[in-house]
Design an enzyme around this catalytic site. Structure first.
Site, PDB file in Angstrom:
ATOM      1  N   GLY A 126      -0.836  -3.212   0.997  1.00 37.26           N
ATOM      2  CA  GLY A 126       0.058  -2.283   0.306  1.00 37.26           C
ATOM      3  C   GLY A 126       1.216  -3.266   1.896  1.00 37.26           C
ATOM      4  O   GLY A 126       0.080  -2.868   3.228  1.00 37.26           O
ATOM      5  N   CYS A 127       2.587  -3.530   1.609  1.00 39.72           N
ATOM      6  CA  CYS A 127       2.956  -3.608   2.724  1.00 39.72           C
ATOM      7  C   CYS A 127       2.847  -2.442   3.719  1.00 39.72           C
ATOM      8  O   CYS A 127       3.088  -3.143   4.673  1.00 39.72           O
ATOM      9  CB  CYS A 127       4.599  -4.117   2.640  1.00 39.72           C
ATOM     10  SG  CYS A 127       5.618  -3.517   1.366  1.00 39.72           S
ATOM     11  N   TYR A 128       3.557  -1.767   3.685  1.00 37.66           N
ATOM     12  CA  TYR A 128       3.552  -0.533   4.610  1.00 37.66           C
ATOM     13  C   TYR A 128       2.414  -0.454   5.091  1.00 37.66           C
ATOM     14  O   TYR A 128       2.535  -0.043   6.734  1.00 37.66           O
ATOM     15  CB  TYR A 128       3.881   0.206   4.055  1.00 37.66           C
ATOM     16  CG  TYR A 128       5.588   1.060   4.016  1.00 37.66           C
ATOM     17  CD1 TYR A 128       6.729   1.232   5.152  1.00 37.66           C
ATOM     18  CD2 TYR A 128       6.253   0.731   2.794  1.00 37.66           C
ATOM     19  CE1 TYR A 128       7.981   1.405   4.832  1.00 37.66           C
ATOM     20  CE2 TYR A 128       7.172   1.728   2.153  1.00 37.66           C
ATOM     21  CZ  TYR A 128       8.168   1.154   3.441  1.00 37.66           C
ATOM     22  OH  TYR A 128       9.641   1.610   3.513  1.00 37.66           O
ATOM     23  N   ALA A 129       1.161  -0.319   4.372  1.00 38.34           N
ATOM     24  CA  ALA A 129      -0.122   0.141   4.976  1.00 38.34           C
ATOM     25  C   ALA A 129      -0.375  -0.756   5.681  1.00 38.34           C
ATOM     26  O   ALA A 129      -1.304  -0.933   6.909  1.00 38.34           O
ATOM     27  CB  ALA A 129      -1.286  -0.195   3.245  1.00 38.34           C
ATOM     28  N   ALA A 146       0.698  -2.826   7.618  1.00 39.50           N
ATOM     29  CA  ALA A 146       2.132  -2.528   9.116  1.00 39.50           C
ATOM     30  C   ALA A 146       1.391  -1.195  10.104  1.00 39.50           C
ATOM     31  O   ALA A 146       0.891  -1.472  10.861  1.00 39.50           O
ATOM     32  CB  ALA A 146       3.561  -2.614   8.572  1.00 39.50           C
TER      33      ALA A 146
END
Lengths: 281, 281, 281, 281
Positions: C78-81, C83
């Site tokens: 995932g994108c948040y994950a 970062a």
């Protein structure tokens, strides 16, 4: 009753309400045009209640205030139509503009399209973009043309081109309109006409230069800002540029509906509207 | 040498560089106008190097490619001027537009004004706003007029009104231009002319409708999007609307400068520019 | 095959593709978590293909590059994950952070939610706003926790609180993470660890201060920007703040998928990704 | 007299005004901190009027209303400080939060920095971006810490980390705060405490979930929105997240100053503030 419904719904409900003796302010386009034949072209359907078109008062108080007190049905104008009509009609009415075609190039914030759950109106599609839409076929075009013709009785309707654009902001419409100065008239005549108008109209503000008209001065209010300039010795002598701005949700919709309500009921025209302040002065 | 300096600085530096035998691409307006007399009106100063104006090649390759190979001084066009000229000149050159006045109504992202530490260009002032500026006196007006006159040799320069607006986006210019169709020409002639142009010009993209031209399709590229439409039986028959979009930092400035460099050096015109992709496809 | 499908669709298609001998990079969350029991809580359904969870390689190359060459199924993070894991895991792996709870406070552009035709994601709703969402229940929380646990083998998973917020921009994620410095470690150890990482990792850029990490430096690239700072004698001595930024559509999704593809096929890891440039340098 | 001046100017003017017997509401940070020694670290200068610090009443009415009626000098709080203090102080005062460090991660619209003619605050720099600034050294940190200590008398000041971020919007602050629940307390205790507060405080609105707190609900008003949630059985049991939002120009500056004026003069606290409505309901 205020109807803020799709035109198709208004077509059904307005006759029912009128039959009950209820006065109606309809915010849709269903009863704005006098010529029923234009509905097929601009709205995509034949008008089934054409008999009511003559009865509807077009709810632009600055031009048609007189009919409102006894109106049973008020057709509340479109947001673009209000901006462009208030930019051009006062100058036409004063005979300051040469005969010939008019151009209205306008841009609106996203709420001008209403509240829609579509990909087209998503943040990801609209942010950082700008584009024209419904070029040469927007339904406010005949509405504007009809209003302008009304202030020049006895003359043929002027050719009018209207191009709307979609701005990446929430609220506000700015219309930049192009005409030609009547021979013998001057820049001072134009600005004088707008100043006189502003003094008698509570929701019209005239500013000295088109560069001073902006969304931020009007969003959050029921106000229309107007300014005009003439090209005297430049690249197109005689050219007139008039810029108008308003909040599409207030003077372009709900605020104007309240203004119309006040007139229908014989109340002070500014009731409920005078304390509105711009969001970003 | 590329000069991306204020016009006043270019006026000093260009003659020095030319005297050294250095070829120059100047991104300022200092050498764009052929008529030195226009500088006082539009730039606010008398041109002290008027002798160089005749020597400068106006760096719009789609129209003036031929002069570039031997040019010592290229005056790189303004961003608005590129958009409007590429919208109108091809149709004028084909004789498709009726004589008469032209209107160009355009909107630009904030970087069009350069990088400025002023309150006027602060986020707090510009966000959520939209307004016209330098109405009837923007310095790109005579630049556009001069370019359009060049494609109609032997005719007087057409009257032109140009109104720039400031968009709350960083990059991108969209120009909506108004003209009239020459009697005998058709909508198909217009779109055909743009299609032919797009096939031979690497940075011009013709799309079927003005509604499809948008900032997002061009920002990040050296591309110009173009589309034209004609009002055939509507509110202003014969009206032509042409919309152009480009990235003011690329095709409107640095990208065009590289395109000119390539031509000056006899390199492939698209070198260094062809891989640029839109930011938001 | 790349699958950029809802998790429910991936659950169906992945087993079919694997059965055909096709290698898969799945961009959904369907195969990211090792503990099938977490799906009910965070995704709202029981995992019907739990047998594949052990087989899936978690596609964060900077941490798990080794498994990729032979992977049949890569679960693209995932994108948040991405970062948050890249902000914290390198420092945890070096033993620089004290035991104790971690906080990751992050904000994402609107495209982080995918392309949706909902009122919630309309321009009119999102512009000028900022808010937290899925507080204490976002599905990337266990995904991050699992990744961080993997770099501290033999220790219990650390308590982690993750709060996502929705930014009125199209692209980009910035995560501000809070931890405590291990006794004996120094600010120089932290920045040194990030510098070492950046020298060996093509898509990691370390900058000296958290204030220099920004969306604009990464959007349009496959890059992650990282910086860390320690409160030495201020209001909370020993506090570590690490900030990471990436483009949710590239390093947070499609770019990372290409990076994983390169590793699966034994190609240079940066193939097709190295020329990407920030949109707004 | 209201002073909306730089702290250095207030340092000069406040003593002069007080000496004349004039009561002052100072919107700068010059008299907010009780510990003069903190000015060198956070403001960059030695406090030359330290004798007045004890006399100044910190103008956060929800916490320090009592001292206002007789105050000669009111130090109007910072915008971030108001948001964070109102998120945490009520729960600390009720003894609902475990001892231990606090984190406040906040984001502000651009007007939080005042009106500045700098490149840094230009539209072209800020649009589409998001970043932290003054990480671990923002001058509101000791101001918040001092306020929180005041509601836990007899205890040492809690460690506090505050990270501000810059949002690409004009107005509004949202603060996401992290604490731990005191053993024995429950989620219902937290929400109950906020509900009780909201019933007695005219400008505090408690909403059920942190996800419902947003800039758009408060911008244009003097209101603070608050919500709290507890992680009960998730990735960090006992974690408390409290979110607060306010308009940095109203409750974070001018609105609060008027609220303080009302209290100083014995007027109704909400005078002149109660009709303010959100811009985008």
């Amino acid at each position: 009753v205020f109807l803020a419904t799709p035109a198709e719904t208004s077509l059904e409900r307005v006759p029912q309400l009128l039959a009950q003796g209820t006065r109606v302010i309809d915010l849709s386009g269903a009863f704005r045009l006098k010529d029923a034949g234009l509905y097929a072209r601009y709205y995509g359907w034949e008008h089934r209640r054409a008999g009511l078109l003559g009865q509807a008062v077009y709810g632009l108080p600055e031009l048609f205030r007189r009919g409102m007190e006894n109106a049973q049905l008020v057709a509340n104008p479109g947001c673009y139509a209000t901006a462009v009509a208030l930019a051009l009609a006062p100058l036409l009415a004063q005979g300051l503009l040469d005969e010939g075609a008019l151009v209205a190039d306008a841009a609106s914030g996203v709420t001008g399209a209403g509240r829609k759950a579509t990909e087209e109106y998503s943040f990801a599609e609209l942010a950082d973009d700008f584009r024209a839409y419904r070029t040469l076929r927007h339904q406010h075009t005949p509405e504007i043309q009809q209003t302008l013709a009304a202030v020049e009785p006895g003359k043929p309707a002027r050719p009018l081109t209207f191009t709307p654009h979609l701005l990446p902001v929430r609220r506000g419409i700015l219309a930049t309109c192009y005409a030609r100065l009547r021979r013998g008239a001057s820049a001072a005549d134009l600005t004088g006409a707008l100043d006189v108008l502003a003094r008698s109209e509570p929701f019209i503000q005239a500013v000295p230069s088109p560069d001073q008209v902006s969304l931020r001065a009007v969003v959050g209010t029921n106000r229309v800002q107007l300014a005009a300039a003439v090209d005297e010795t430049g690249s197109d002598p005689g050219r007139v540029v008039i810029v108008a701005a308003l909040d599409n949700l207030l003077k372009g919709a709900a605020g104007q509906a309240v203004q119309n309500l006040n007139l229908m009921l014989g109340l002070p025209e500014t009731l409920g509207l005078e304390h509105l302040q711009p969001f970003a002065p």
